[in-house]
Each structure stands twice: as C-alpha cells, then as structure tokens.
Design an enzyme around this catalytic site. Structure first.
Site, PDB file in Angstrom:
ATOM      1  CB  ILE A 245      58.210  25.624  59.594  1.00  0.00           C
ATOM      2  CG1 ILE A 245      59.689  25.243  59.656  1.00  0.00           C
ATOM      3  CG2 ILE A 245      57.407  24.491  58.960  1.00  0.00           C
ATOM      4  CD1 ILE A 245      59.966  23.985  60.449  1.00  0.00           C
ATOM      5  N   PRO A 246      56.107  27.765  57.548  1.00  0.00           N
ATOM      6  CG  PRO A 246      55.864  28.359  55.296  1.00  0.00           C
ATOM      7  CD  PRO A 246      56.807  27.667  56.254  1.00  0.00           C
ATOM      8  CB  CYS A 247      52.071  25.378  59.881  1.00  0.00           C
ATOM      9  SG  CYS A 247      52.517  26.155  61.423  1.00  0.00           S
ATOM     10  CG  HIS A 248      51.513  31.456  58.594  1.00  0.00           C
ATOM     11  ND1 HIS A 248      52.843  31.160  58.853  1.00  0.00           N
ATOM     12  CD2 HIS A 248      51.537  32.356  57.571  1.00  0.00           C
ATOM     13  CE1 HIS A 248      53.616  31.855  58.050  1.00  0.00           C
ATOM     14  NE2 HIS A 248      52.857  32.590  57.255  1.00  0.00           N
TER      15      HIS A 248
END
Length: 304
Positions: A245-248
């Site tokens: 889950i690419p919150c970066h």
C-alpha cells in the site's frame, strides 16, 4: 536487480548516503564527499548504486530533488486524466499487480479468532521487514530488524486472538515474489483492516503507479474527499502494510518527502528507486518502438 539479500545489504549504505546528502543539500556534496561519509571509495559507491538501483548515484539523486518532485506533482493530475481515458504508463510493463479486500466489521471484532497468521522476517531492497499473511492474503508488512521486539508486538496487538505461526521460509518466498530478480509481472492479494475512509484512501493509493507521486490534497481528491487532506494523512499513518500500500508515493505540496512510518530516508529511497525503474522501463519501451518492425516482432511481449 541483484538477489534480495544483496539488495538489502546495499540499502544500508544507500540510506546512509541519502541521509548525508539530505543533511548537506545546500552544499551539494560531491560523489567523493558522499563516498567518504559512508566509508566507501567513490568506485565502490558507484557499484553499490548500480547494483541496487540500476543507475549511477548522480542520476539516482536527481530523482530526490525538490525540482523533480514538483514536476511529478504537477503532472499528477494529467496522469490521472490519461488513466481515466484508458492510457497506461510504461511502468505497467513490469508492475506488481496488487488486489485487496476489506475485512468485515464482524471479522475485525473477532480480532483474528480462529485464524492462523503466518509471519517471518525477510530481506528486501529497503532493509529487513516483518511480513504476515492470512490464508486470504498479506495483512502486515513492516520494515525493521528481527531483534526489535516492537515489530512483533505491533502485529500481536492488531491480531490478539489469532494464532501466529512462524514461517521464515514462506516469508522469504513472499519477499521474492514482491521484489523479483527479473522485471516480470506478479500478483499479490492484501487483506485490509481499517475504517471505511481508510480503506477508500488505501484503495486510491493502489491506483498510483510506481514512479508516480501525489500530494496529500491530490490523494484526497482521488479518494473522493477533496477537503480531507489532513484525514488522508491520518489514514496513511494508520497503514500497516508498507510498500504494497504505497503511502511512500505521497509527498508534501512543495515536493518535500515528508514523514513516513518507517523513516523518511527509507521513503526517499523508495521514491527514487521506483522513479529510476520507471524511467528505465520507459527508455526500454522507447528503444523497442524505435526498432525496425522485423526486429520488434521477435521481442518477447509482457504478460497481460
């Protein structure tokens, strides 16, 4: 891409280099100065970056500049329009296809009762990570060392009634699927535990392709809550499945990297690593498109 074990070892040096460069950004340190700061020769530092990111340190660091980030943020709305029209970026050639399902309120109240959750630590290109999964899919992905008891404590607190099954072999195999040595498409399924709003934000994140970035405000609009940028930030902070889950990929409006649950240096490394791979995929596609038709026809095509 080198074996995951080698990539994980290289990351420790890359992270130190990134931390030094960010701390001395105004001085614009030379390659020699960066190499000295991480106790490597310039040639060795070049080799580490080439093996870890596939490009030189100089080019990699271009993807870390605010100017580059601002340009990507400015392009984000255009990219969203293109995707809505059915167009696809070149990163889809080598993308990890992530699907997900949300837990029901009843399942959340049960806190994992009657469920076996496998877990284990494995190396990744961004350091060691704790991975956990149910029979339905990945439910936890946290960066950190096995010696840190807080990681397992956090997993247990989220699933207090579940039976945790230590399975380092499967954890390593899962890491290999997420970060394969060759650029091929893969599929990973996630099991999400959160509020309705958090799920909406995380699902919007999954539509952001590698190499793209969004601001908090842009993500709020994609999640259907344009005035909820602050709440979006809280949803990102609650994410317990790192990288997948690419919150970066969410930056501050001005292009700053911003905070990250697992460290801002790691976030910067992820953003630049994905940008470099997306750039390489784009260049490879351009090269294919420029080949004579007879040669192009003999090239292998990516899986659908």
């Amino acid at each position: 891409m080198p074996p995951v074990e080698d990539a994980s070892r290289h990351y420790a040096r890359v992270a130190k280099a990134i931390a030094f460069i960010r701390a001395h950004a105004r001085a614009q340190p030379t390659l020699e100065e960066v190499a000295a700061a991480v106790h490597l020769s310039p040639q060795h530092l070049q080799r580490v970056f080439a093996e870890w990111a596939g490009i030189s340190p100089k080019r990699f660091l271009q993807f870390l500049t605010k100017e580059y980030a601002r340009g990507r943020l400015a392009a984000a709305d255009t990219l969203t329009v293109a995707e809505a029209a059915g167009l696809s970026s070149t990163s889809r050639l080598h993308d990890l296809m992530v699907s997900c399902e949300a837990m029901t309120p009843g399942e959340i109240r049960a806190a994992g009762r009657g469920i076996d959750i496998g877990y284990g630590f494995a190396p990744t290109p961004f350091g060691d990570a704790l991975l956990a999964w149910t029979p339905r899919g990945v439910c936890h992905f946290a960066f950190g060392a096995a010696a840190d008891p807080r990681l397992l404590d956090a997993l247990r607190s989220r699933w207090p009634a579940a039976t945790l099954v230590h399975d380092p072999v499967q954890a390593d195999a899962l890491a290999q699927r997420i970060f394969p040595r060759t650029l091929t498409q893969g599929r990973i399924h996630l099991v999400l535990r959160g509020t309705n709003f958090q799920i909406k934000v995380w699902e919007a994140l999954l539509r952001i392709e590698p190499g793209q970035v969004l601001s908090y405000g842009q993500l709020a609009r994609q999640a259907g809550s344009p005035r909820a940028a602050r709440a979006v930030g809280s949803a990102l902070a609650a994410n317990a499945i790192g990288f997948l889950i690419p919150c970066h990929r969410v930056l501050r409006e001005g292009g700053d990297i911003g905070e990250y649950r697992w460290g801002s240096e790691r976030k910067a490394a992820m953003v630049a690593w994905e940008a470099s791979r997306a750039s390489a995929a784009h260049e490879a596609l351009q090269g294919r498109e420029n080949l004579p038709e007879s040669r192009f026809a003999r090239l292998p095509h990516p899986s659908p």
